[in-house]
Scaffold this motif. Structure first.
Motif, PDB file in Angstrom:
ATOM      1  N   GLN A  46       0.827  -1.083   0.104  1.00 35.65           N
ATOM      2  CA  GLN A  46       0.015  -0.030   0.094  1.00 35.65           C
ATOM      3  C   GLN A  46       0.867   1.309  -0.198  1.00 35.65           C
ATOM      4  O   GLN A  46       0.285   2.217  -0.344  1.00 35.65           O
ATOM      5  CB  GLN A  46      -0.961  -0.140   1.258  1.00 35.65           C
ATOM      6  CG  GLN A  46      -2.033  -0.939   1.007  1.00 35.65           C
ATOM      7  CD  GLN A  46      -2.497  -0.935   2.659  1.00 35.65           C
ATOM      8  OE1 GLN A  46      -2.312  -0.497   3.813  1.00 35.65           O
ATOM      9  NE2 GLN A  46      -4.315  -1.418   2.532  1.00 35.65           N
ATOM     10  N   ARG A  47       1.946   1.258   0.583  1.00 34.48           N
ATOM     11  CA  ARG A  47       2.741   2.500   0.712  1.00 34.48           C
ATOM     12  C   ARG A  47       3.859   2.522  -0.256  1.00 34.48           C
ATOM     13  O   ARG A  47       5.089   2.966  -0.017  1.00 34.48           O
ATOM     14  CB  ARG A  47       3.356   2.071   2.292  1.00 34.48           C
ATOM     15  CG  ARG A  47       2.216   2.740   3.010  1.00 34.48           C
ATOM     16  CD  ARG A  47       2.572   2.157   4.574  1.00 34.48           C
ATOM     17  NE  ARG A  47       1.365   2.632   5.259  1.00 34.48           N
ATOM     18  CZ  ARG A  47       0.057   1.802   5.527  1.00 34.48           C
ATOM     19  NH1 ARG A  47      -0.077   0.823   4.519  1.00 34.48           N
ATOM     20  NH2 ARG A  47      -0.781   2.220   6.129  1.00 34.48           N
ATOM     21  N   SER A  49       4.393   3.837  -2.946  1.00 39.76           N
ATOM     22  CA  SER A  49       4.886   5.095  -3.866  1.00 39.76           C
ATOM     23  C   SER A  49       5.868   5.856  -3.115  1.00 39.76           C
ATOM     24  O   SER A  49       6.397   6.865  -3.689  1.00 39.76           O
ATOM     25  CB  SER A  49       3.515   6.033  -4.052  1.00 39.76           C
ATOM     26  OG  SER A  49       3.002   6.239  -2.666  1.00 39.76           O
ATOM     27  N   ASN A 316      -1.189   6.842   6.459  1.00 43.25           N
ATOM     28  CA  ASN A 316      -1.309   7.334   5.020  1.00 43.25           C
ATOM     29  C   ASN A 316      -0.671   6.710   3.893  1.00 43.25           C
ATOM     30  O   ASN A 316       0.359   6.904   3.749  1.00 43.25           O
ATOM     31  CB  ASN A 316      -0.980   8.992   4.867  1.00 43.25           C
ATOM     32  CG  ASN A 316      -1.854   9.774   5.719  1.00 43.25           C
ATOM     33  OD1 ASN A 316      -3.198  10.136   5.403  1.00 43.25           O
ATOM     34  ND2 ASN A 316      -1.380  10.159   6.960  1.00 43.25           N
ATOM     35  N   ASP A 318      -1.021   6.573   0.930  1.00 41.88           N
ATOM     36  CA  ASP A 318      -0.944   7.298  -0.227  1.00 41.88           C
ATOM     37  C   ASP A 318      -0.319   8.816   0.446  1.00 41.88           C
ATOM     38  O   ASP A 318      -0.612   9.636  -0.334  1.00 41.88           O
ATOM     39  CB  ASP A 318      -1.949   7.577  -1.037  1.00 41.88           C
ATOM     40  CG  ASP A 318      -3.380   8.157  -0.244  1.00 41.88           C
ATOM     41  OD1 ASP A 318      -3.166   7.909   1.264  1.00 41.88           O
ATOM     42  OD2 ASP A 318      -4.289   8.632  -0.506  1.00 41.88           O
ATOM     43  N   GLU A 321       0.951  11.024  -2.620  1.00 47.83           N
ATOM     44  CA  GLU A 321       0.190  11.555  -3.381  1.00 47.83           C
ATOM     45  C   GLU A 321      -0.768  12.639  -2.754  1.00 47.83           C
ATOM     46  O   GLU A 321      -0.832  13.567  -3.404  1.00 47.83           O
ATOM     47  CB  GLU A 321      -0.712  10.497  -3.883  1.00 47.83           C
ATOM     48  CG  GLU A 321      -0.461   9.411  -4.924  1.00 47.83           C
ATOM     49  CD  GLU A 321       0.739   8.283  -4.116  1.00 47.83           C
ATOM     50  OE1 GLU A 321       1.076   7.578  -4.991  1.00 47.83           O
ATOM     51  OE2 GLU A 321       0.519   8.252  -3.091  1.00 47.83           O
ATOM     52  N   ARG A 322      -0.724  12.426  -1.304  1.00 51.03           N
ATOM     53  CA  ARG A 322      -1.541  13.585  -0.794  1.00 51.03           C
ATOM     54  C   ARG A 322      -0.472  14.873  -0.643  1.00 51.03           C
ATOM     55  O   ARG A 322      -1.111  15.820  -0.667  1.00 51.03           O
ATOM     56  CB  ARG A 322      -1.616  12.956   0.780  1.00 51.03           C
ATOM     57  CG  ARG A 322      -2.849  11.749   1.029  1.00 51.03           C
ATOM     58  CD  ARG A 322      -2.849  11.592   2.474  1.00 51.03           C
ATOM     59  NE  ARG A 322      -3.865  10.327   2.368  1.00 51.03           N
ATOM     60  CZ  ARG A 322      -5.280  10.507   2.833  1.00 51.03           C
ATOM     61  NH1 ARG A 322      -5.633  11.596   3.542  1.00 51.03           N
ATOM     62  NH2 ARG A 322      -6.043   9.558   3.085  1.00 51.03           N
ATOM     63  N   PRO A 350      -7.232   5.575   1.531  1.00 50.43           N
ATOM     64  CA  PRO A 350      -6.638   6.564   0.837  1.00 50.43           C
ATOM     65  C   PRO A 350      -7.479   7.672   0.598  1.00 50.43           C
ATOM     66  O   PRO A 350      -8.673   7.783   0.815  1.00 50.43           O
ATOM     67  CB  PRO A 350      -6.282   5.800  -0.469  1.00 50.43           C
ATOM     68  CG  PRO A 350      -7.384   4.892  -0.648  1.00 50.43           C
ATOM     69  CD  PRO A 350      -7.642   4.306   0.812  1.00 50.43           C
TER      70      PRO A 350
END
Length: 353
Positions: A46-47, A49, A316, A318, A321-322, A350
């Motif tokens: 999930q993390r 990125s 978080n 994402d 991206e945030r 997300p």
């Protein structure tokens, strides 16, 4: 100022697309045998990125375990579990470095697979308690490692690093911070030895340098990072010679041409600048309570090449991206930091634009 976060950077063999990385965080959600699970794979994927994920501390041997339900890298089953995690992160486009952490004296026999007395540089009992399956327990006095056992522990790190790479990891970070075994050798209040691993500054840094050299020899210096926390009193560490200690250690690590030095920063800005000057390679910087503009300024000013984020990354998935879009952040729930299931682990949502 945040634009400084989004330029690519190279750290040894790690080609990173930007400068915002995920810090290592203990989550206590492996199996009792120290095997990472499908849920762990989901959490890290999930993390993906983040510029690079640095995993939770992973014990290189049965003696290295301090807490319940932490992962290991000393059995075939554990290596297979990490392969699932790494494959999931890579499938999501990410990069992942496994942090190797030997807890040393910060342990209790009830939390280990063999139930033995903890080991440490010297037989100095730490203050405080350790959470076990039966509740909080006083941590016992550890057994001092013999000179031969210290050398054998270096080889435990070497083998665990090889296992991490066999599982597909992009590298290994050696945990030399926060009062665990490597840090215990560095600090004079926990290292009372009179052999070659104690006494002078040169003696006290020897174990850290030997571990780093063994790991770099095994998997390549360009895949090896090292974490330090100068002046950090966590886990009953008392450094009376912080500046001299790290001014001795960092140049020795620099000679190994490691991929990066990961610095958990306290409040000594002069020491940060000094260590930045002594470290010619990539510097990862963690300011635990700093806001993102402050972290980005460290990159813009040349104090850091990469910044690592803990709780914000935990809450978080994402985060990258945030931050790029200016979206609000989830608030982390401390009640679910350690142990449990998906709640507070893989269920942080997300951002829905």
């Amino acid at each position: 100022m945040l634009n400084a976060l989004w330029t690519p950077v190279t750290a040894g063999d790690l080609a990173l697309p930007h400068r915002l990385a995920m810090a290592p965080m203990t989550r206590d959600r492996s199996t009792p045998e120290g095997v990472p699970t499908e849920m762990n794979a989901e959490y890290y994927a999930q993390r993906a990125s983040h510029a690079v994920i640095i995993t939770e501390g992973t014990q290189p041997s049965p003696d290295g375990q301090g807490y319940l339900l932490t992962p290991g890298l000393h059995t075939e089953e554990q290596t297979a579990g990490w392969r699932k995690v790494v494959d999931a992160v890579h499938a999501a486009g990410g990069r992942i470095v496994v942090q190797l952490m030997h807890a040393g004296r910060i342990a209790h026999p009830d939390n280990t697979p063999h139930g033995r007395q903890p080991v440490a540089p010297s037989a100095v009992r730490p203050a405080g308690t350790m959470f076990t399956a039966s509740g909080p327990r006083e941590m016992p006095e550890p057994r001092a490692l013999s000179t031969g056992e210290v050398a054998a522990t270096v080889e435990d790190f070497r083998r665990a690093a090889a296992a991490a790479v066999a599982a597909g990891a992009d590298g290994v970070e050696i945990h030399g911070a926060n009062g665990y075994l490597v840090h215990q050798f560095l600090s004079a209040n926990t290292n009372l030895r009179t052999d070659r691993y104690g006494g002078s500054l040169h003696g006290r840094i020897r174990f850290a340098v030997e571990v780093a050299a063994a790991v770099a020899d095994e998997i390549g210096a360009g895949r090896t990072g090292f974490r330090v926390s100068p002046g950090n009193p966590h886990n009953d560490i008392r450094e009376d010679d912080t500046r001299a200690l790290y001014e001795a250690l960092v140049p020795e690590l620099a000679r190994l041409d490691l991929a990066y030095l990961h610095l958990l920063h306290g409040d000594d800005e002069d020491l940060l600048d000094t260590l930045r000057g002594l470290w010619p390679g990539a510097l990862f910087l963690n300011r635990p309570d700093a806001d993102l503009p402050t972290r980005a300024r460290d990159i813009a000013d040349g104090r850091a090449d990469v910044v690592t984020v803990g709780r914000a990354a935990l809450a978080n998935p994402d985060l990258v991206e945030r931050v790029r879009s200016g979206a609000p952040l989830n608030t982390p729930d401390p009640a679910t930091f350690y142990g449990g299931g998906a709640a507070g682990y893989t269920d942080y949502p997300p951002y829905a634009a």
